[in-house]
Write a protein that holds these residues in place. Structure first.
Motif, PDB file in Angstrom:
ATOM      1  N   SER A 140       8.036  14.643 -78.330  1.00 42.82           N
ATOM      2  CA  SER A 140       8.109  13.710 -79.461  1.00 42.82           C
ATOM      3  C   SER A 140       8.935  14.298 -80.595  1.00 42.82           C
ATOM      4  O   SER A 140       9.735  13.593 -81.226  1.00 42.82           O
ATOM      5  N   ALA A 141       8.762  15.594 -80.859  1.00 40.40           N
ATOM      6  CA  ALA A 141       9.539  16.252 -81.916  1.00 40.40           C
ATOM      7  C   ALA A 141      11.018  16.302 -81.558  1.00 40.40           C
ATOM      8  O   ALA A 141      11.884  16.020 -82.397  1.00 40.40           O
ATOM      9  N   PHE A 142      11.324  16.633 -80.300  1.00 41.18           N
ATOM     10  CA  PHE A 142      12.721  16.715 -79.860  1.00 41.18           C
ATOM     11  C   PHE A 142      13.386  15.344 -79.857  1.00 41.18           C
ATOM     12  O   PHE A 142      14.563  15.205 -80.219  1.00 41.18           O
ATOM     13  N   LEU A 143      12.649  14.320 -79.440  1.00 41.13           N
ATOM     14  CA  LEU A 143      13.201  12.966 -79.444  1.00 41.13           C
ATOM     15  C   LEU A 143      13.550  12.528 -80.862  1.00 41.13           C
ATOM     16  O   LEU A 143      14.577  11.868 -81.096  1.00 41.13           O
ATOM     17  N   ASP A 144      12.700  12.887 -81.812  1.00 37.54           N
ATOM     18  CA  ASP A 144      12.978  12.556 -83.213  1.00 37.54           C
ATOM     19  C   ASP A 144      14.144  13.387 -83.748  1.00 37.54           C
ATOM     20  O   ASP A 144      15.017  12.866 -84.450  1.00 37.54           O
ATOM     21  N   LYS A 145      14.167  14.655 -83.388  1.00 36.86           N
ATOM     22  CA  LYS A 145      15.181  15.580 -83.910  1.00 36.86           C
ATOM     23  C   LYS A 145      16.575  15.227 -83.431  1.00 36.86           C
ATOM     24  O   LYS A 145      17.551  15.298 -84.197  1.00 36.86           O
ATOM     25  N   PHE A 146      16.695  14.829 -82.172  1.00 33.56           N
ATOM     26  CA  PHE A 146      18.014  14.602 -81.585  1.00 33.56           C
ATOM     27  C   PHE A 146      18.349  13.122 -81.418  1.00 33.56           C
ATOM     28  O   PHE A 146      19.145  12.738 -80.560  1.00 33.56           O
ATOM     29  N   GLY A 147      17.740  12.279 -82.231  1.00 38.08           N
ATOM     30  CA  GLY A 147      18.149  10.895 -82.322  1.00 38.08           C
ATOM     31  C   GLY A 147      17.693   9.977 -81.216  1.00 38.08           C
ATOM     32  O   GLY A 147      18.341   8.947 -80.976  1.00 38.08           O
ATOM     33  N   GLY A 148      16.603  10.299 -80.571  1.00 38.39           N
ATOM     34  CA  GLY A 148      16.072   9.420 -79.544  1.00 38.39           C
ATOM     35  C   GLY A 148      15.102   8.424 -80.149  1.00 38.39           C
ATOM     36  O   GLY A 148      15.487   7.454 -80.797  1.00 38.39           O
ATOM     37  N   GLN A 167      -2.652  12.855 -86.285  1.00 39.64           N
ATOM     38  CA  GLN A 167      -2.054  12.728 -87.610  1.00 39.64           C
ATOM     39  C   GLN A 167      -0.578  13.031 -87.456  1.00 39.64           C
ATOM     40  O   GLN A 167      -0.212  14.117 -86.995  1.00 39.64           O
ATOM     41  N   VAL A 168       0.265  12.076 -87.811  1.00 39.97           N
ATOM     42  CA  VAL A 168       1.693  12.195 -87.532  1.00 39.97           C
ATOM     43  C   VAL A 168       2.504  12.017 -88.801  1.00 39.97           C
ATOM     44  O   VAL A 168       2.298  11.054 -89.557  1.00 39.97           O
ATOM     45  N   SER A 169       3.442  12.950 -89.041  1.00 41.57           N
ATOM     46  CA  SER A 169       4.355  12.817 -90.169  1.00 41.57           C
ATOM     47  C   SER A 169       5.536  13.765 -90.000  1.00 41.57           C
ATOM     48  O   SER A 169       5.467  14.741 -89.243  1.00 41.57           O
ATOM     49  N   VAL A 170       6.615  13.434 -90.696  1.00 39.29           N
ATOM     50  CA  VAL A 170       7.784  14.308 -90.785  1.00 39.29           C
ATOM     51  C   VAL A 170       7.936  14.665 -92.254  1.00 39.29           C
ATOM     52  O   VAL A 170       7.994  13.783 -93.105  1.00 39.29           O
ATOM     53  N   SER A 171       7.987  15.952 -92.551  1.00 39.50           N
ATOM     54  CA  SER A 171       8.004  16.353 -93.953  1.00 39.50           C
ATOM     55  C   SER A 171       8.743  17.677 -94.126  1.00 39.50           C
ATOM     56  O   SER A 171       8.625  18.585 -93.301  1.00 39.50           O
ATOM     57  N   ILE A 175       5.854  23.419 -92.197  1.00 43.65           N
ATOM     58  CA  ILE A 175       6.466  24.714 -91.889  1.00 43.65           C
ATOM     59  C   ILE A 175       7.602  24.574 -90.888  1.00 43.65           C
ATOM     60  O   ILE A 175       8.669  25.187 -91.033  1.00 43.65           O
ATOM     61  N   PHE A 176       7.421  23.732 -89.864  1.00 43.69           N
ATOM     62  CA  PHE A 176       8.477  23.514 -88.878  1.00 43.69           C
ATOM     63  C   PHE A 176       8.987  22.069 -88.904  1.00 43.69           C
ATOM     64  O   PHE A 176       9.549  21.589 -87.925  1.00 43.69           O
ATOM     65  N   GLY A 177       8.770  21.402 -90.020  1.00 40.31           N
ATOM     66  CA  GLY A 177       9.340  20.082 -90.227  1.00 40.31           C
ATOM     67  C   GLY A 177       8.520  18.919 -89.706  1.00 40.31           C
ATOM     68  O   GLY A 177       8.778  17.770 -90.068  1.00 40.31           O
ATOM     69  N   TYR A 178       7.545  19.200 -88.844  1.00 37.83           N
ATOM     70  CA  TYR A 178       6.761  18.127 -88.236  1.00 37.83           C
ATOM     71  C   TYR A 178       5.262  18.413 -88.340  1.00 37.83           C
ATOM     72  O   TYR A 178       4.837  19.569 -88.308  1.00 37.83           O
ATOM     73  N   VAL A 179       4.517  17.332 -88.451  1.00 36.88           N
ATOM     74  CA  VAL A 179       3.068  17.386 -88.286  1.00 36.88           C
ATOM     75  C   VAL A 179       2.727  16.356 -87.220  1.00 36.88           C
ATOM     76  O   VAL A 179       2.553  15.178 -87.503  1.00 36.88           O
ATOM     77  N   LEU A 209       5.627  26.114 -78.976  1.00 41.94           N
ATOM     78  CA  LEU A 209       6.259  24.989 -79.658  1.00 41.94           C
ATOM     79  C   LEU A 209       5.235  23.886 -79.955  1.00 41.94           C
ATOM     80  O   LEU A 209       5.293  23.241 -81.016  1.00 41.94           O
ATOM     81  N   GLY A 210       4.317  23.649 -79.022  1.00 42.75           N
ATOM     82  CA  GLY A 210       3.277  22.650 -79.244  1.00 42.75           C
ATOM     83  C   GLY A 210       2.418  22.980 -80.453  1.00 42.75           C
ATOM     84  O   GLY A 210       2.093  22.107 -81.265  1.00 42.75           O
ATOM     85  N   LEU A 211       2.055  24.251 -80.583  1.00 41.77           N
ATOM     86  CA  LEU A 211       1.252  24.685 -81.734  1.00 41.77           C
ATOM     87  C   LEU A 211       2.070  24.632 -83.029  1.00 41.77           C
ATOM     88  O   LEU A 211       1.555  24.244 -84.080  1.00 41.77           O
ATOM     89  N   PHE A 212       3.348  25.010 -82.946  1.00 38.41           N
ATOM     90  CA  PHE A 212       4.210  24.970 -84.141  1.00 38.41           C
ATOM     91  C   PHE A 212       4.389  23.535 -84.642  1.00 38.41           C
ATOM     92  O   PHE A 212       4.229  23.250 -85.827  1.00 38.41           O
ATOM     93  N   PHE A 213       4.734  22.628 -83.738  1.00 34.01           N
ATOM     94  CA  PHE A 213       5.018  21.250 -84.136  1.00 34.01           C
ATOM     95  C   PHE A 213       3.743  20.463 -84.448  1.00 34.01           C
ATOM     96  O   PHE A 213       3.828  19.372 -85.006  1.00 34.01           O
ATOM     97  N   SER A 214       2.569  21.009 -84.087  1.00 34.60           N
ATOM     98  CA  SER A 214       1.323  20.337 -84.484  1.00 34.60           C
ATOM     99  C   SER A 214       1.172  20.356 -86.001  1.00 34.60           C
ATOM    100  O   SER A 214       0.498  19.514 -86.580  1.00 34.60           O
ATOM    101  N   GLY A 215       1.804  21.356 -86.626  1.00 32.76           N
ATOM    102  CA  GLY A 215       1.943  21.347 -88.078  1.00 32.76           C
ATOM    103  C   GLY A 215       0.827  21.963 -88.883  1.00 32.76           C
ATOM    104  O   GLY A 215       1.000  22.215 -90.074  1.00 32.76           O
TER     105      GLY A 215
END
Length: 407
Positions: A140-148, A167-171, A175-179, A209-215
Motif C-alpha cells: 500500500s505504501a509503495f503503490l501510493d509512493k510510486f503513483g499507483g 489507522q491510515v494517513s500520509v504525513s 517518521i517514514f512518511g506513512y501511518v 518495512l511493515g513495522l516502519f510504514f505502520s508509523g
C-alpha cells in the motif's frame, strides 16, 4: 499399548485425514480474519465468530475430552472456569451482550486441543497471516509512493480504517512518511525475529518495512532495536559482526540527525494524543473508586467509564494492563497474568527462544497499545501455548505419546 494402537489406527484412517483438512481450512481462514479484523465490522466479525463456532462444534468431543483430562487441569482452570467466573461476576454489573462480546475471546484457546489432535502446523498458518498483514502495509505504501493507488483511495485500507481495524494517513510528521497502522501490525515483530533467526533476508526486509510504514513509534523503535541487537549479538563471524557495527555507525552518522528530527516532529504532533492517553489513567481509577469492591473484582468486562480527557464515556483505552485491572480487578488481572506469563517458558528452549523474545517485545509494546484482550491477542496466545506443548512433546519418551492428553 492398546490405547496407542487405537490412536495409530485412527490417525491412519481416511476420516482422520478429511477432518484434518477441514480443520486446517477453517482455522486458516479464521486466523486471517482474526488478525486483519480484530475489531470486527458487520459481516467480518460475524464470519470470524461463526468460523470459531464451527471449529468448536465440529470438534466438541475432542475439546471436552481435553479439558476433562486431569493432565490439562491448568488450562481447564484458565480457559474454562476463569472465563465462566468473569462472565458471572461481570453480568451482575454490565449488560450480558457486552460481557459476551468481550468474554468470547477465551474460546480461541479451545482450538488448542484441535491443533494437538490433528498435529496441525499452526506456526505456518499464523506466520502466513502476519506476512499478509506486512505485505498489505508495504504494498500500500509503495503503490501510493510510486503513483499507483493512493493510500486514501485504497479500498482495502478504506474498509479497515472505517471499520476500526486500521489507522491510515500520509504525513510529513510521520517518521517514514506513512501511518498505515493495522491493529495487528505489532505481530509483525514476531515475523521479524523469526525471519532473522531463520536467516530469511526477504521476509526480514518485509517485516522491517511493515513495522516502519505502520508509523507508530513503538513499532519503529522495536524494529530498529531488534534488528541491531540481532546483527550484533547473533552473527557468529567476527568479521561480519565488525562490518555490521561499522555499517550501523556509518548509517547513524549519515541519517541519524534527520531521523531524530523526524522523531521530534512526530513527538510534537502526538503531544495532544499523549496527553489524553496519560490523563486517562486517573479516569480509570476514578471509575473504580465509586465502588471499593471494584478494586478486587473489577467493573466488569465490557464496562464503560467517563474520561474527561476524551470528552465522554469510553469502553477502553491504550493502557492494556490498567484496563485489565479496571475490568477484572486485581484478582482477575492476577489470574490473567498467569495466562500471559506461562508462554515465557519458550525462552528455555534454544529452538523457540526467538519466539519467546519476540513475545516479550509484544508485551512491552502492549503497555501503551490495546492488544492484550482482543481476538488477535488470544490467537497469539493460542500459537504460543501450542508451541509450548510442542516443546513438551519433544521431551517425552516413546512411552508417552502426544495424544495421551486425550485419555
Amino acid at each position: 499399548m492398546m490405547e496407542q494402537s487405537v490412536q495409530n489406527t485412527w490417525r491412519k484412517s481416511g476420516l482422520y485425514s478429511i477432518m484434518k483438512i477441514i480443520n486446517m481450512g477453517l482455522i486458516s481462514i479464521m486466523s486471517l480474519f482474526a488478525i486483519l479484523t480484530p475489531a470486527g465490522s458487520g459481516t467480518s466479525v460475524n464470519f470470524k465468530v461463526l468460523l470459531l463456532g464451527a471449529i468448536i462444534l465440529l470438534n466438541l468431543f475432542t475439546i471436552i475430552g481435553y479439558f476433562l483430562n486431569g493432565e490439562n487441569l491448568a488450562n481447564t482452570l484458565l480457559f474454562v472456569f476463569f472465563p465462566l467466573v468473569l462472565l458471572i461476576i461481570s453480568s451482575t454489573q454490565v449488560e450480558i451482550s457486552k460481557v459476551l462480546a468481550s468474554d468470547y475471546v477465551f474460546l480461541y484457546m479451545w482450538v488448542l486441543p484441535v491443533l494437538i489432535r490433528y498435529n496441525i502446523n499452526f506456526q505456518r498458518i499464523f506466520l502466513f497471516a502476519i506476512k499478509i498483514t506486512a505485505a498489505l502495509i508495504v504494498i500500500s505504501a509503495f503503490l501510493d509512493k510510486f503513483g499507483g493507488v493512493g493510500v486514501y483511495s485504497n479500498p482495502i485500507l478504506t474498509f479497515l480504517d472505517t471499520s476500526g481495524n486500521a489507522q491510515v494517513s500520509v504525513s510529513a510528521n510521520a517518521i517514514f512518511g506513512y501511518v498505515i497502522f493495522l491493529n495487528a501490525s505489532p505481530l509483525i515483530l514476531i515475523l521479524l525475529v523469526q525471519s532473522l533467526s531463520a536467516k530469511n533476508f526477504l521476509y526480514s526486509v518485509l517485516a522491517v518495512l511493515g513495522l516502519f510504514f505502520s508509523g507508530t513509534r513503538a513499532n519503529i523503535y522495536m524494529a530498529i532495536v531488534v534488528t541491531v541487537l540481532f546483527l550484533i549479538f547473533y552473527v557468529k563471524s567476527p568479521v561480519i559482526r565488525l562490518g555490521v557495527i561499522m555499517i550501523i555507525a556509518l548509517v547513524g552518522l549519515r541519517f541519524g540527525s534527520d531521523f531524530m528530527q523526524r522523531v521530534r516532529s512526530i513527538n510534537d504532533a502526538k503531544i495532544n494524543g499523549d496527553s489524553i492517553r496519560n490523563e486517562t489513567v486517573p479516569a480509570i481509577f476514578d471509575s473504580m473508586r465509586q465502588n471499593p469492591l471494584s478494586y478486587f473484582v473489577g467493573n466488569g468486562l465490557g464496562s464503560s467509564y467517563y474520561s474527561a480527557a476524551r470528552g465522554g464515556v469510553t469502553q477502553g483505552s491504550e493502557w492494556s494492563y490498567f484496563e485489565l485491572v479496571r475490568q477484572m480487578g486485581v484478582a482477575g488481572a492476577g489470574v490473567f497474568a498467569l495466562i500471559l506469563l506461562r508462554p515465557l517458558q519458550l525462552l528455555k528452549s534454544r529452538e523457540t527462544m526467538w519466539l519467546g523474545w519476540s513475545y516479550v517485545g509484544y508485551l512491552v509494546i502492549a503497555v501503551t497499545e490495546p492488544f492484550i484482550f482482543t481476538s488477535t491477542g488470544f490467537l497469539l496466545y493460542l500459537f504460543l501455548y501450542y508451541e509450548v506443548y510442542q516443546i513438551g512433546v519433544k521431551t517425552l519418551t516413546h512411552s508417552a505419546p502426544p495424544l495421551s492428553v486425550f485419555r
